[in-house]
Scaffold this motif. Structure first.
Motif, PDB file in Angstrom:
ATOM      1  N   ASP A 215      -0.737  -6.197   9.247  1.00 30.76           N
ATOM      2  CA  ASP A 215      -0.490  -4.806   8.900  1.00 30.76           C
ATOM      3  C   ASP A 215      -0.513  -4.677   7.377  1.00 30.76           C
ATOM      4  N   ASP A 216      -1.530  -4.020   6.857  1.00 34.66           N
ATOM      5  CA  ASP A 216      -1.668  -3.889   5.403  1.00 34.66           C
ATOM      6  C   ASP A 216      -1.471  -2.439   4.945  1.00 34.66           C
ATOM      7  N   THR A 217      -0.661  -1.694   5.614  1.00 31.74           N
ATOM      8  CA  THR A 217      -0.366  -0.300   5.215  1.00 31.74           C
ATOM      9  C   THR A 217       0.912  -0.297   4.397  1.00 31.74           C
ATOM     10  N   TRP A 218       0.937  -0.483   3.150  1.00 33.29           N
ATOM     11  CA  TRP A 218       2.106  -0.505   2.309  1.00 33.29           C
ATOM     12  C   TRP A 218       2.380   0.799   1.702  1.00 33.29           C
TER      13      TRP A 218
END
Length: 163
Positions: free
Chosen positions: A160-163
């Motif tokens: 998950d790379d939604t920061w």
């Protein structure tokens, strides 16, 4: 427009006599005939005592062309068939020689049972091939067991790379 309409003479320059004859034949087929000059030689006799009509000349030329074509076809066929015939005769004569002379000599010179025995080199080669066959068969069964008994792990979840 025909520029050469009034000219009475055509000069041809060719590499060979065959080309000249071919051009002359083409002109005759097209209806262009040489002028019939009655030239007399030194003793007073005519050089060309008879003249053929143009239709007969065309027929003679057509027959000549057909005969030339036929001779060309025969020549080509003979050139094609000669090597084949020579090879056929050579192979048949060799086969007859082997059958009559060498085979008789082979049977008369030694024991027939020894002729059919396997040589030591061939026996060794056959044994090597059998060992290799059994080893490869065993390797295939091991590879088959490994691929069916191996358990695969599931793929990890995506990051998950939604920061």
């Amino acid at each position: 427009r025909n520029v050469y309409k009034d000219l009475r003479q055509i000069e041809l320059a060719c590499d060979s006599q065959e080309d000249v004859d071919s051009w002359k034949a083409s002109f005759l087929r097209a209806g262009v005939y040489p002028e019939k000059d009655q030239t007399e030689s030194e003793d007073g006799a005519q050089e060309n005592p008879f003249s053929m009509d143009p239709q007969l000349e065309r027929q003679v030329e057509t027959i000549r062309n057909l005969v030339d074509s036929y001779v060309g076809i025969i020549n080509k066929s003979i050139r094609d068939l000669m090597p084949k015939t020579i090879m056929h005769l050579m192979i048949n004569n060799t086969k007859d020689f082997i059958h009559s002379e060498l085979l008789a000599y082979l049977y008369s010179s030694s024991d027939q049972s020894s002729l059919m025995e396997e040589s030591a080199d061939q026996a060794q080669r056959r044994d090597d091939m059998l060992r290799m066959y059994h080893a490869l068969k065993e390797a295939l069964s091991i590879i088959g067991d490994i691929s069916t008994s191996t358990v695969s792990t599931p793929v990890p979840p995506p990051v998950d790379d939604t920061w």
